[in-house]
Motif scaffolding. Sequence first.
Motif, mmCIF file in Angstrom:
data_model
loop_
_atom_site.group_PDB
_atom_site.id
_atom_site.type_symbol
_atom_site.label_atom_id
_atom_site.label_comp_id
_atom_site.label_asym_id
_atom_site.label_seq_id
_atom_site.Cartn_x
_atom_site.Cartn_y
_atom_site.Cartn_z
ATOM 1 N N ALA A 195 0.840 -1.196 0.000
ATOM 2 C CA ALA A 195 0.000 0.000 0.000
ATOM 3 C C ALA A 195 0.877 1.249 0.000
ATOM 4 O O ALA A 195 1.825 1.361 0.780
ATOM 5 C CB ALA A 195 -0.920 -0.006 1.224
ATOM 6 N N GLY A 196 0.555 2.171 -0.900
ATOM 7 C CA GLY A 196 1.320 3.411 -1.011
ATOM 8 C C GLY A 196 2.373 3.384 -2.088
ATOM 9 O O GLY A 196 2.894 4.447 -2.457
ATOM 10 N N ASP A 197 2.743 2.201 -2.606
ATOM 11 C CA ASP A 197 3.717 2.137 -3.703
ATOM 12 C C ASP A 197 3.131 2.807 -4.946
ATOM 13 O O ASP A 197 1.928 2.724 -5.204
ATOM 14 C CB ASP A 197 4.078 0.684 -4.025
ATOM 15 C CG ASP A 197 5.006 0.063 -2.995
ATOM 16 O OD1 ASP A 197 5.518 0.800 -2.139
ATOM 17 O OD2 ASP A 197 5.196 -1.170 -3.051
ATOM 18 N N ARG A 198 4.005 3.439 -5.731
ATOM 19 C CA ARG A 198 3.550 4.151 -6.928
ATOM 20 C C ARG A 198 3.389 3.226 -8.126
ATOM 21 O O ARG A 198 4.185 2.320 -8.339
ATOM 22 C CB ARG A 198 4.523 5.274 -7.278
ATOM 23 C CG ARG A 198 4.541 6.425 -6.295
ATOM 24 C CD ARG A 198 5.408 7.567 -6.812
ATOM 25 N NE ARG A 198 6.780 7.126 -7.041
ATOM 26 C CZ ARG A 198 7.538 7.516 -8.059
ATOM 27 N NH1 ARG A 198 7.057 8.361 -8.952
ATOM 28 N NH2 ARG A 198 8.778 7.087 -8.184
ATOM 29 N N ILE A 199 2.363 3.496 -8.902
ATOM 30 C CA ILE A 199 2.145 2.877 -10.210
ATOM 31 C C ILE A 199 2.056 4.039 -11.193
ATOM 32 O O ILE A 199 1.082 4.787 -11.182
ATOM 33 C CB ILE A 199 0.852 2.044 -10.241
ATOM 34 C CG1 ILE A 199 0.893 0.929 -9.187
ATOM 35 C CG2 ILE A 199 0.622 1.465 -11.627
ATOM 36 C CD1 ILE A 199 -0.430 0.197 -9.026
ATOM 37 N N VAL A 200 3.083 4.209 -12.021
ATOM 38 C CA VAL A 200 3.164 5.371 -12.906
ATOM 39 C C VAL A 200 2.857 4.930 -14.332
ATOM 40 O O VAL A 200 3.428 3.958 -14.830
ATOM 41 C CB VAL A 200 4.556 6.026 -12.834
ATOM 42 C CG1 VAL A 200 4.623 7.261 -13.742
ATOM 43 C CG2 VAL A 200 4.885 6.422 -11.393
ATOM 44 N N VAL A 201 1.970 5.657 -14.985
ATOM 45 C CA VAL A 201 1.601 5.372 -16.368
ATOM 46 C C VAL A 201 1.862 6.626 -17.199
ATOM 47 O O VAL A 201 1.318 7.695 -16.905
ATOM 48 C CB VAL A 201 0.121 4.967 -16.492
ATOM 49 C CG1 VAL A 201 -0.211 4.635 -17.946
ATOM 50 C CG2 VAL A 201 -0.191 3.783 -15.591
ATOM 51 N N GLU A 202 2.708 6.495 -18.207
ATOM 52 C CA GLU A 202 3.021 7.606 -19.097
ATOM 53 C C GLU A 202 2.372 7.374 -20.456
ATOM 54 O O GLU A 202 2.446 6.281 -21.013
ATOM 55 C CB GLU A 202 4.535 7.730 -19.297
ATOM 56 C CG GLU A 202 5.301 8.117 -18.059
ATOM 57 C CD GLU A 202 6.761 8.377 -18.386
ATOM 58 O OE1 GLU A 202 7.026 9.150 -19.334
ATOM 59 O OE2 GLU A 202 7.621 7.797 -17.711
ATOM 60 N N THR A 203 1.764 8.431 -20.986
ATOM 61 C CA THR A 203 1.244 8.402 -22.343
ATOM 62 C C THR A 203 1.883 9.564 -23.115
ATOM 63 O O THR A 203 2.701 10.305 -22.570
ATOM 64 C CB THR A 203 -0.286 8.551 -22.367
ATOM 65 O OG1 THR A 203 -0.636 9.865 -21.898
ATOM 66 C CG2 THR A 203 -0.954 7.504 -21.479
ATOM 67 N N ARG A 204 1.491 9.710 -24.352
ATOM 68 C CA ARG A 204 2.043 10.792 -25.179
ATOM 69 C C ARG A 204 1.780 12.164 -24.555
ATOM 70 O O ARG A 204 2.600 13.072 -24.658
ATOM 71 C CB ARG A 204 1.419 10.733 -26.572
ATOM 72 C CG ARG A 204 1.890 11.830 -27.520
ATOM 73 C CD ARG A 204 1.114 11.771 -28.825
ATOM 74 N NE ARG A 204 1.300 10.494 -29.495
ATOM 75 C CZ ARG A 204 2.333 10.225 -30.299
ATOM 76 N NH1 ARG A 204 3.257 11.147 -30.528
ATOM 77 N NH2 ARG A 204 2.435 9.050 -30.871
ATOM 78 N N ASP A 205 0.654 12.310 -23.873
ATOM 79 C CA ASP A 205 0.229 13.631 -23.424
ATOM 80 C C ASP A 205 0.349 13.869 -21.927
ATOM 81 O O ASP A 205 0.349 15.024 -21.481
ATOM 82 C CB ASP A 205 -1.234 13.872 -23.835
ATOM 83 C CG ASP A 205 -1.423 13.774 -25.338
ATOM 84 O OD1 ASP A 205 -0.612 14.364 -26.071
ATOM 85 O OD2 ASP A 205 -2.377 13.095 -25.771
ATOM 86 N N ALA A 206 0.416 12.820 -21.125
ATOM 87 C CA ALA A 206 0.343 13.025 -19.678
ATOM 88 C C ALA A 206 1.042 11.905 -18.917
ATOM 89 O O ALA A 206 1.351 10.841 -19.473
ATOM 90 C CB ALA A 206 -1.117 13.123 -19.240
ATOM 91 N N VAL A 207 1.260 12.167 -17.628
ATOM 92 C CA VAL A 207 1.824 11.178 -16.702
ATOM 93 C C VAL A 207 0.827 11.029 -15.554
ATOM 94 O O VAL A 207 0.441 12.018 -14.921
ATOM 95 C CB VAL A 207 3.194 11.615 -16.162
ATOM 96 C CG1 VAL A 207 3.721 10.587 -15.166
ATOM 97 C CG2 VAL A 207 4.180 11.807 -17.304
ATOM 98 N N PHE A 208 0.420 9.805 -15.296
ATOM 99 C CA PHE A 208 -0.569 9.515 -14.259
ATOM 100 C C PHE A 208 0.099 8.691 -13.163
ATOM 101 O O PHE A 208 0.759 7.697 -13.453
ATOM 102 C CB PHE A 208 -1.746 8.730 -14.851
ATOM 103 C CG PHE A 208 -2.361 9.384 -16.053
ATOM 104 C CD1 PHE A 208 -3.367 10.321 -15.912
ATOM 105 C CD2 PHE A 208 -1.912 9.067 -17.331
ATOM 106 C CE1 PHE A 208 -3.930 10.935 -17.017
ATOM 107 C CE2 PHE A 208 -2.471 9.674 -18.447
ATOM 108 C CZ PHE A 208 -3.479 10.618 -18.286
ATOM 109 N N THR A 209 -0.102 9.101 -11.926
ATOM 110 C CA THR A 209 0.458 8.367 -10.793
ATOM 111 C C THR A 209 -0.676 7.814 -9.941
ATOM 112 O O THR A 209 -1.505 8.570 -9.421
ATOM 113 C CB THR A 209 1.354 9.266 -9.933
ATOM 114 O OG1 THR A 209 2.441 9.760 -10.736
ATOM 115 C CG2 THR A 209 1.936 8.484 -8.760
ATOM 116 N N TYR A 210 -0.709 6.502 -9.854
ATOM 117 C CA TYR A 210 -1.649 5.812 -8.975
ATOM 118 C C TYR A 210 -0.877 5.319 -7.752
ATOM 119 O O TYR A 210 0.341 5.086 -7.825
ATOM 120 C CB TYR A 210 -2.271 4.607 -9.678
ATOM 121 C CG TYR A 210 -3.108 4.921 -10.899
ATOM 122 C CD1 TYR A 210 -4.504 4.960 -10.813
ATOM 123 C CD2 TYR A 210 -2.515 5.147 -12.143
ATOM 124 C CE1 TYR A 210 -5.282 5.222 -11.939
ATOM 125 C CE2 TYR A 210 -3.285 5.409 -13.266
ATOM 126 C CZ TYR A 210 -4.667 5.450 -13.163
ATOM 127 O OH TYR A 210 -5.429 5.711 -14.271
#
Length: 275
Positions: A195-210
């Motif tokens: 719990a609390g670990d980052r899941i980072v998703v990068e796309t062409r337009d944005a970076v999302f951190t879950y």
Amino acid sequence: MQGGPHGRPALRPLGRALWSGAEAVVTLGLVLLLLVAHQLWWTNREARHEARQTVRTLEREWGGRGEGKRAEGKRAEGKRAEGKRAEAAPVGAAAGPATTPHAPAPSAAPSAEPARESDPGPDPRPDLAYAVLRLPSLGVTAPVAEGISKHGVLDKGYVGHYAGTAQPGQAGNFALAGHRNTHGEPFRHLDRLRAGDRIVVETRDAVFTYLVDKTLPETSARDGGVIAPVPRSAVRTTYGYGERGYYVTLTTCTPEFTSRYRLVVWGRLASMRPR
């Protein structure tokens, strides 16, 4: 017993049969060893190489730096800014972060409902890599492709997006699958996420951190509830959520070297920013 052509006793029929059987067993053993080596070593080597190349290609196409290099750049910029503030401060003034009067304090927990949603754009083509997944605590970086076909996606070392689930940053459930063993095994240590670990998703337009929120250690391979818009296990109903939100779901096989059950990790969207 008659001698052989070089003076050695000729093998009797039973002896010849046993000798032939032993040769067949040894040959079969060697074939099995080669097959295991191919599955456990060669497929990983090839898939990881292709996955790395795909990540580099995506980053070049996007014309930006990867998340790791971007973070390093931000740290360097922060240090330079701190140095400038220290030089500008009056002699004897206490060093400290600049503050803005009446600025709201940062939230202690990520919001479950981000203020804005990413533009989904057209649906990615099947088997096409269009995003990059990073699990910093596991040292994992892998391309994300549309669909979960073995030949077109998973066996290439990619992570597959379940068609019909949300895209990164959208309300609902951005659901992914990946191999735990062989073919790059990007989700080999998915059970180590906390719990609390980052899941980072990068796309062409944005970076999302879950941020990792919950883990379902084992469920049926047919438990479709775990990738529903509001994810909740249809088999182990105490696991999951009861309200709409911005979720990510990571799924893989369990136990290791089998495909009997599924391991599930859920996270919530914490932040999103343009590239």
